[in-house]
Scaffold this motif. Sequence first.
Motif, PDB file in Angstrom:
ATOM      1  N   ASN A  14       0.836  -1.189   0.000  1.00 17.90           N
ATOM      2  CA  ASN A  14       0.000   0.000   0.000  1.00 17.90           C
ATOM      3  C   ASN A  14       0.877   1.246   0.000  1.00 17.90           C
ATOM      4  OD1 ASN A  14      -1.492   2.285   1.217  1.00 17.90           O
ATOM      5  ND2 ASN A  14      -3.167   0.791   1.357  1.00 17.90           N
ATOM      6  N   PRO A  15       0.719   2.137  -0.999  1.00 18.79           N
ATOM      7  CA  PRO A  15       1.581   3.328  -1.073  1.00 18.79           C
ATOM      8  C   PRO A  15       1.501   4.209   0.167  1.00 18.79           C
ATOM      9  CG  PRO A  15       0.413   2.994  -3.154  1.00 18.79           C
ATOM     10  CD  PRO A  15      -0.178   2.036  -2.164  1.00 18.79           C
ATOM     11  N   ALA A  16       0.304   4.326   0.768  1.00 19.90           N
ATOM     12  CA  ALA A  16       0.161   5.168   1.957  1.00 19.90           C
ATOM     13  C   ALA A  16       0.894   4.565   3.151  1.00 19.90           C
ATOM     14  CB  ALA A  16      -1.321   5.362   2.277  1.00 19.90           C
ATOM     15  N   VAL A  17       0.767   3.244   3.310  1.00 23.93           N
ATOM     16  CA  VAL A  17       1.448   2.567   4.417  1.00 23.93           C
ATOM     17  C   VAL A  17       2.966   2.683   4.265  1.00 23.93           C
ATOM     18  CG1 VAL A  17       1.880   0.335   5.511  1.00 23.93           C
ATOM     19  CG2 VAL A  17      -0.452   0.973   4.864  1.00 23.93           C
ATOM     20  N   LEU A  18       3.452   2.433   3.062  1.00 29.12           N
ATOM     21  CA  LEU A  18       4.904   2.499   2.837  1.00 29.12           C
ATOM     22  C   LEU A  18       5.403   3.936   2.937  1.00 29.12           C
ATOM     23  CD1 LEU A  18       5.376  -0.096  -0.049  1.00 29.12           C
ATOM     24  CD2 LEU A  18       5.866  -0.366   2.383  1.00 29.12           C
ATOM     25  N   GLY A  19       4.561   4.897   2.579  1.00 30.30           N
ATOM     26  CA  GLY A  19       4.951   6.294   2.740  1.00 30.30           C
ATOM     27  C   GLY A  19       5.125   6.660   4.202  1.00 30.30           C
ATOM     28  N   ARG A  20       4.209   6.161   5.047  1.00 29.53           N
ATOM     29  CA  ARG A  20       4.353   6.400   6.489  1.00 29.53           C
ATOM     30  C   ARG A  20       5.587   5.687   7.034  1.00 29.53           C
ATOM     31  NH1 ARG A  20      -1.399   6.238   6.362  1.00 29.53           N
ATOM     32  NH2 ARG A  20      -1.415   3.983   6.673  1.00 29.53           N
ATOM     33  N   LEU A  21       5.830   4.462   6.546  1.00 27.21           N
ATOM     34  CA  LEU A  21       7.023   3.739   6.999  1.00 27.21           C
ATOM     35  C   LEU A  21       8.280   4.518   6.646  1.00 27.21           C
ATOM     36  CD1 LEU A  21       8.130   1.094   8.250  1.00 27.21           C
ATOM     37  CD2 LEU A  21       8.316   0.197   5.922  1.00 27.21           C
ATOM     38  N   ARG A  22       8.325   5.073   5.443  1.00 26.84           N
ATOM     39  CA  ARG A  22       9.495   5.868   5.045  1.00 26.84           C
ATOM     40  C   ARG A  22       9.681   7.070   5.964  1.00 26.84           C
ATOM     41  NH1 ARG A  22       9.516   8.407  -0.889  1.00 26.84           N
ATOM     42  NH2 ARG A  22       7.623   9.384  -0.040  1.00 26.84           N
ATOM     43  N   ALA A  23       8.591   7.771   6.245  1.00 29.35           N
ATOM     44  CA  ALA A  23       8.684   8.968   7.082  1.00 29.35           C
ATOM     45  C   ALA A  23       9.087   8.629   8.516  1.00 29.35           C
ATOM     46  CB  ALA A  23       7.340   9.699   7.070  1.00 29.35           C
ATOM     47  N   ILE A  24       8.474   7.581   9.073  1.00 24.87           N
ATOM     48  CA  ILE A  24       8.763   7.229  10.467  1.00 24.87           C
ATOM     49  C   ILE A  24      10.177   6.666  10.601  1.00 24.87           C
ATOM     50  CG2 ILE A  24       8.036   5.813  12.425  1.00 24.87           C
ATOM     51  CD1 ILE A  24       5.215   5.797  11.217  1.00 24.87           C
ATOM     52  N   ALA A  25      10.593   5.849   9.640  1.00 24.00           N
ATOM     53  CA  ALA A  25      11.947   5.282   9.702  1.00 24.00           C
ATOM     54  C   ALA A  25      13.002   6.375   9.581  1.00 24.00           C
ATOM     55  CB  ALA A  25      12.129   4.237   8.596  1.00 24.00           C
ATOM     56  N   ALA A  26      12.759   7.362   8.717  1.00 22.04           N
ATOM     57  CA  ALA A  26      13.696   8.482   8.592  1.00 22.04           C
ATOM     58  C   ALA A  26      13.746   9.289   9.880  1.00 22.04           C
ATOM     59  CB  ALA A  26      13.284   9.372   7.420  1.00 22.04           C
ATOM     60  N   TRP A  27      12.566   9.492  10.497  1.00 18.82           N
ATOM     61  CA  TRP A  27      12.520  10.206  11.778  1.00 18.82           C
ATOM     62  C   TRP A  27      13.324   9.445  12.836  1.00 18.82           C
ATOM     63  CZ3 TRP A  27      10.272   7.800  16.037  1.00 18.82           C
ATOM     64  CH2 TRP A  27      10.266   8.554  17.212  1.00 18.82           C
ATOM     65  N   ARG A  28      13.137   8.130  12.924  1.00 23.53           N
ATOM     66  CA  ARG A  28      13.864   7.346  13.925  1.00 23.53           C
ATOM     67  C   ARG A  28      15.370   7.420  13.678  1.00 23.53           C
ATOM     68  NH1 ARG A  28      13.645   0.803  14.584  1.00 23.53           N
ATOM     69  NH2 ARG A  28      14.560   0.975  12.505  1.00 23.53           N
ATOM     70  N   GLU A  29      15.777   7.344  12.412  1.00 19.68           N
ATOM     71  CA  GLU A  29      17.209   7.402  12.098  1.00 19.68           C
ATOM     72  C   GLU A  29      17.806   8.718  12.571  1.00 19.68           C
ATOM     73  OE1 GLU A  29      20.105   4.813  10.489  1.00 19.68           O
ATOM     74  OE2 GLU A  29      17.938   4.544  10.716  1.00 19.68           O
ATOM     75  N   THR A  30      17.090   9.810  12.337  1.00 20.55           N
ATOM     76  CA  THR A  30      17.574  11.124  12.755  1.00 20.55           C
ATOM     77  C   THR A  30      17.645  11.226  14.276  1.00 20.55           C
ATOM     78  OG1 THR A  30      16.620  12.130  10.763  1.00 20.55           O
ATOM     79  CG2 THR A  30      17.138  13.597  12.597  1.00 20.55           C
ATOM     80  N   GLU A  31      16.625  10.710  14.949  1.00 20.38           N
ATOM     81  CA  GLU A  31      16.628  10.715  16.411  1.00 20.38           C
ATOM     82  C   GLU A  31      17.796   9.890  16.963  1.00 20.38           C
ATOM     83  OE1 GLU A  31      14.621  12.087  18.769  1.00 20.38           O
ATOM     84  OE2 GLU A  31      13.233  13.122  17.406  1.00 20.38           O
ATOM     85  N   ALA A  32      17.999   8.703  16.389  1.00 28.46           N
ATOM     86  CA  ALA A  32      19.060   7.815  16.879  1.00 28.46           C
ATOM     87  C   ALA A  32      20.435   8.439  16.680  1.00 28.46           C
ATOM     88  CB  ALA A  32      18.976   6.467  16.172  1.00 28.46           C
ATOM     89  N   ARG A  33      20.630   9.062  15.530  1.00 29.05           N
ATOM     90  CA  ARG A  33      21.918   9.701  15.270  1.00 29.05           C
ATOM     91  C   ARG A  33      22.141  10.880  16.215  1.00 29.05           C
ATOM     92  NH1 ARG A  33      22.695   9.879   8.639  1.00 29.05           N
ATOM     93  NH2 ARG A  33      22.575   7.615   8.305  1.00 29.05           N
ATOM     94  N   GLY A  34      21.102  11.690  16.371  1.00 27.17           N
ATOM     95  CA  GLY A  34      21.243  12.872  17.220  1.00 27.17           C
ATOM     96  C   GLY A  34      21.514  12.527  18.673  1.00 27.17           C
ATOM     97  N   LYS A  35      20.917  11.460  19.156  1.00 27.43           N
ATOM     98  CA  LYS A  35      21.102  11.034  20.536  1.00 27.43           C
ATOM     99  C   LYS A  35      22.233  10.022  20.687  1.00 27.43           C
ATOM    100  CE  LYS A  35      16.138  11.567  21.489  1.00 27.43           C
ATOM    101  NZ  LYS A  35      16.256  12.757  22.337  1.00 27.43           N
ATOM    102  N   ASN A  36      22.785   9.556  19.559  1.00 22.31           N
ATOM    103  CA  ASN A  36      23.812   8.510  19.539  1.00 22.31           C
ATOM    104  C   ASN A  36      23.353   7.282  20.323  1.00 22.31           C
ATOM    105  OD1 ASN A  36      26.228   7.293  18.768  1.00 22.31           O
ATOM    106  ND2 ASN A  36      27.371   8.117  20.508  1.00 22.31           N
ATOM    107  N   LEU A  37      22.148   6.822  19.975  1.00 18.41           N
ATOM    108  CA  LEU A  37      21.574   5.635  20.592  1.00 18.41           C
ATOM    109  C   LEU A  37      21.228   4.619  19.514  1.00 18.41           C
ATOM    110  CD1 LEU A  37      19.069   7.202  23.164  1.00 18.41           C
ATOM    111  CD2 LEU A  37      21.193   5.982  23.697  1.00 18.41           C
ATOM    112  N   PRO A  38      21.256   3.320  19.828  1.00 12.08           N
ATOM    113  CA  PRO A  38      20.829   2.321  18.847  1.00 12.08           C
ATOM    114  C   PRO A  38      19.389   2.588  18.408  1.00 12.08           C
ATOM    115  CG  PRO A  38      21.923   1.273  20.702  1.00 12.08           C
ATOM    116  CD  PRO A  38      21.715   2.701  21.092  1.00 12.08           C
ATOM    117  N   ARG A  39      19.081   2.255  17.160  1.00 14.11           N
ATOM    118  CA  ARG A  39      17.740   2.494  16.631  1.00 14.11           C
ATOM    119  C   ARG A  39      16.669   1.887  17.531  1.00 14.11           C
ATOM    120  NH1 ARG A  39      20.908   0.684  12.382  1.00 14.11           N
ATOM    121  NH2 ARG A  39      21.347   2.233  10.745  1.00 14.11           N
ATOM    122  N   GLY A  40      16.924   0.668  17.998  1.00 11.80           N
ATOM    123  CA  GLY A  40      15.939  -0.028  18.813  1.00 11.80           C
ATOM    124  C   GLY A  40      15.663   0.635  20.145  1.00 11.80           C
TER     125      GLY A  40
END
Length: 401
Positions: free
Chosen positions: A212-238
């Motif tokens: 589903n394009p909408a579901v995958l679009g949300r996954l892209r946005a949320i995964a990018a947000w998590r990556e940015t948060e993890a990098r900024g805090k220097n914490l594992p993604r999980g």
Amino acid sequence: MKIHKLITKSDDLAALVSRLAQADFVAVDTEFMRENTYWPELCLLQIASTEEAAAIDPKAEGLDMGPLLALLVDNHDVLKVFHAGGQDLEIIHNLTGKVPVPLFDTQIAAMALGFGEQIGYSNLVESMLGHSLDKGARFTDWSRRPLDKRQLDYAIADVTHLSVIFPKLVQRLKKTGRGAWLNEEMERLADPSSFAFEPEDAWKRLKLPSRNPAVLGRLRAIAAWRETEARGKNLPRGRIIKDDTLGELASHPPKTQDDLGKVRGLSSGWRTNDIGARLMAAVAGAKPLDPDELPNRDAKRPGLTKDAALVSDLLKLLLKIRAKDVGVAAKLISRSDDLEALAAGVRGDLPILSGWRFEQFGRDALDLVEGRLGFATENGKLKMSRLETGPVQEPDTPASA
């Protein structure tokens, strides 16, 4: 060989690098920690030529690592030798934005010489040198100081043995004529794009069955947000959000921030905290994937029919036979998805249809798929049987899919 147990002074390191710059090759290894961080934390770097070896402490106060890093990434006259060096290369790329070149990975070379798939370093040392390595210090805390004698002995042994193994592997490669087989693999390892990972591409590493394009679009946005948060805090993604929770949020997006408290894997604090607000902003800003952004199932890796799946299984059996005959790890010859593509009708842009892979395996694989080769048994042993003789498409002019 002269051993420098631990280098912590900039002058000593600069002098060592000056000498190593005259060597034909250096063996390199690292010790690092990443259990509690996003970025791997370099704790020790070991390096050796045929003349001397040393461990360098990057955590030593005031130590200038610049000359050593320049030797690794800017000096193209010295070959850098690693064993299973993917994580070592990632660390060096994080520090410099570059990958050591030229480089050589002894694990890949061992695959070409019949040592099996992804042979561990200790097994390679025992096989080639007859030494058993002390593994006791392997899982110690390398970030703590001071490092003890056992840790340093373990760390330096990695590169001293590697500096002996490498010339022996080169001799075997020359004797068997398989050195050229490794060029493609070494070029792939040295590609900086393998380590330049953009947050917007993080979703591609996750497995979500939805198309589903909408579901995958949300996954892209949320995964990018998590990556940015993890990098900024220097914490594992999980530590930010686990993968399965990301999938749940993409498939069933919360309507309000208060709904985050009902999501499995998130605490009630997400209802009101700042990170919860940033997550909701990512969800709100998500856009459906365009049709050309959807994962492509039908281009190079088409789905398999039932018959094609059986052909793929036969190709995997053929690969095992040919790998055993040639004395090369099957994984170095071909990946499973390439076999599936060949079974499904793809003929262009497949590594097994060009170069040494075609000569050692691809030609027989093509004959099997196109009905010129089959399996037979003789005295209870499996063998290949030529069914008919006909022209085989040369690898430089592959047929179209």
